[in-house]
Design an enzyme around this catalytic site. Sequence first.
Site, PDB file in Angstrom:
ATOM      1  N   ASP A 185       1.037  -1.248  -0.050  1.00 19.18           N
ATOM      2  CA  ASP A 185       0.121   0.027  -0.143  1.00 19.18           C
ATOM      3  C   ASP A 185       0.748   1.152   0.048  1.00 19.18           C
ATOM      4  O   ASP A 185       0.403   2.323  -0.191  1.00 19.18           O
ATOM      5  CB  ASP A 185      -1.097   0.008   1.129  1.00 19.18           C
ATOM      6  CG  ASP A 185      -0.456  -0.172   2.434  1.00 19.18           C
ATOM      7  OD1 ASP A 185       0.756  -0.098   2.601  1.00 19.18           O
ATOM      8  OD2 ASP A 185      -1.084  -0.338   3.664  1.00 19.18           O
ATOM      9  N   SER A 186       2.129   0.939   0.059  1.00 12.35           N
ATOM     10  CA  SER A 186       2.984   2.485  -0.030  1.00 12.35           C
ATOM     11  C   SER A 186       2.848   2.764  -1.468  1.00 12.35           C
ATOM     12  O   SER A 186       3.288   3.749  -1.679  1.00 12.35           O
ATOM     13  CB  SER A 186       4.463   1.716   0.103  1.00 12.35           C
ATOM     14  OG  SER A 186       4.958   0.534  -0.787  1.00 12.35           O
ATOM     15  N   ASP A 220      -0.931  -6.190  -0.540  1.00 12.10           N
ATOM     16  CA  ASP A 220      -1.379  -5.683   0.679  1.00 12.10           C
ATOM     17  C   ASP A 220      -2.888  -5.550   0.734  1.00 12.10           C
ATOM     18  O   ASP A 220      -3.419  -5.114  -0.124  1.00 12.10           O
ATOM     19  CB  ASP A 220      -0.542  -4.398   0.840  1.00 12.10           C
ATOM     20  CG  ASP A 220       0.222  -4.167   1.853  1.00 12.10           C
ATOM     21  OD1 ASP A 220       0.344  -4.924   2.963  1.00 12.10           O
ATOM     22  OD2 ASP A 220       1.177  -3.120   1.908  1.00 12.10           O
ATOM     23  N   LYS A 278      -1.008  -9.654   2.642  1.00 11.04           N
ATOM     24  CA  LYS A 278      -0.223  -9.053   3.819  1.00 11.04           C
ATOM     25  C   LYS A 278      -1.167  -8.274   4.396  1.00 11.04           C
ATOM     26  O   LYS A 278      -1.936  -7.409   3.890  1.00 11.04           O
ATOM     27  CB  LYS A 278       0.912  -8.345   3.293  1.00 11.04           C
ATOM     28  CG  LYS A 278       1.602  -7.918   4.483  1.00 11.04           C
ATOM     29  CD  LYS A 278       3.175  -7.449   4.244  1.00 11.04           C
ATOM     30  CE  LYS A 278       3.026  -6.001   3.623  1.00 11.04           C
ATOM     31  NZ  LYS A 278       2.548  -4.762   4.543  1.00 11.04           N
ATOM     32  N   GLU A 299      -1.612  -5.675   8.271  1.00  9.17           N
ATOM     33  CA  GLU A 299      -0.751  -5.074   9.396  1.00  9.17           C
ATOM     34  C   GLU A 299      -1.566  -5.646  10.899  1.00  9.17           C
ATOM     35  O   GLU A 299      -2.794  -5.435  10.872  1.00  9.17           O
ATOM     36  CB  GLU A 299      -0.711  -3.611   9.316  1.00  9.17           C
ATOM     37  CG  GLU A 299       0.312  -3.259   8.214  1.00  9.17           C
ATOM     38  CD  GLU A 299       0.374  -1.606   8.033  1.00  9.17           C
ATOM     39  OE1 GLU A 299      -0.005  -1.020   8.805  1.00  9.17           O
ATOM     40  OE2 GLU A 299       0.772  -1.336   6.895  1.00  9.17           O
ATOM     41  N   GLU A 322       9.176  -4.434  11.056  1.00  9.32           N
ATOM     42  CA  GLU A 322       9.294  -3.136  10.373  1.00  9.32           C
ATOM     43  C   GLU A 322       9.706  -2.233  11.493  1.00  9.32           C
ATOM     44  O   GLU A 322       9.026  -2.045  12.610  1.00  9.32           O
ATOM     45  CB  GLU A 322       8.204  -2.566   9.470  1.00  9.32           C
ATOM     46  CG  GLU A 322       8.575  -1.102   9.160  1.00  9.32           C
ATOM     47  CD  GLU A 322       7.650  -0.570   7.943  1.00  9.32           C
ATOM     48  OE1 GLU A 322       6.882  -1.064   7.310  1.00  9.32           O
ATOM     49  OE2 GLU A 322       7.905   0.808   7.616  1.00  9.32           O
TER      50      GLU A 322
HETATM   51  O1  KIV Z   1       3.680  -1.146   1.672  1.00 10.95           O
HETATM   52  C1  KIV Z   1       4.636  -1.563   1.558  1.00 10.95           C
HETATM   53  O2  KIV Z   1       5.400  -1.234   0.897  1.00 10.95           O
HETATM   54  C2  KIV Z   1       5.133  -2.542   2.760  1.00 10.95           C
HETATM   55  C3  KIV Z   1       6.383  -2.949   2.740  1.00 10.95           C
HETATM   56  C4  KIV Z   1       7.521  -1.787   2.617  1.00 10.95           C
HETATM   57  C5  KIV Z   1       6.753  -3.721   4.055  1.00 10.95           C
HETATM   58  O3  KIV Z   1       4.331  -2.769   3.535  1.00 10.95           O
END
Ligand code: KIV
Length: 267
Positions: free
Chosen positions: A46-47, A85, A115, A117, A184
């Site tokens: 989600d970055s 994510d 993934k 959190e 992280e």
């Molecule tokens: O969203 C992302 O890029 C991440 C990673 C950097 C672990 O969660």
Amino acid sequence: MKKKITILDVQKMKDNGEKIAMLTCYDYPSARIMDECGLDILLVGDSVGVVVSGCDNTLPVTMEEIIYHTRAVARAKPKSLLVADMPFLSYQTDLREARLNAGRLVRDGGAEAVKLEGGENFTDCIKAIVDMDIPVMAHIGLTPQSIHRMGGYRVQGKSEEAGEKLLADAVAIQRAGAFSVVLEGIPRTLGRQITAELSIPTIGIGAGEYCDGQVLVIHDILGLCEKYSPKFVKRYADVKAVMSEAVRRYAAEVKAGEFPAEEHSFS
Ligand code: KIV
């Protein structure tokens, strides 16, 4: 030719003491290039909201955006394991919603794992998704979707108590069935402790050298995003300089009437 990597291979790598290399990836041409470079996992993180769409943080990212980018990466048919994510609000409200959204990332996006959190308080959610046979990578420590609780992007688990809480989170996540966990922004000694305690692989980002693998944001290692420059980022190339030079030359040649030349024109 590179063989397709599955969650079983990722586990084998931990068991054999082989480091796991993971990077974020958000589009088709990058996926084609990156998949030939020795990576094990591509993450549609989600970055993307920050480094591609220009948001201040990851909170505004939607399911539709993650599906769009995951589908683009999946079209490159990567041999690396493809993880997507789960964005903010796609799994926190209730288990049905979490299952549905994890399923959409697989069905509509082409992801092979998701993934999310969260630690101990998200074990029901992890179990619910794993029960649908969708592999889950957890993410603890500095969790960007919790930016408001953390009061900014701060290193987590620094006190003994906070470290113990993160260790308990990691153990709970493993028990819930996650196949791996991203650590992280935590002290390297805590990264070592959690990695030694768990039988599933740990993937570190700002969590030190003892983790079973490492992940970074592709735009950060290429020097394409200057918004944040955390200590844990290593820049491997200055793609911004290469891009600026090419665009400057193009603009100058257009203005000088030098482009297009005859070879770029139809007769
Ligand atoms: O969203 C992302 O890029 C991440 C990673 C950097 C672990 O969660």
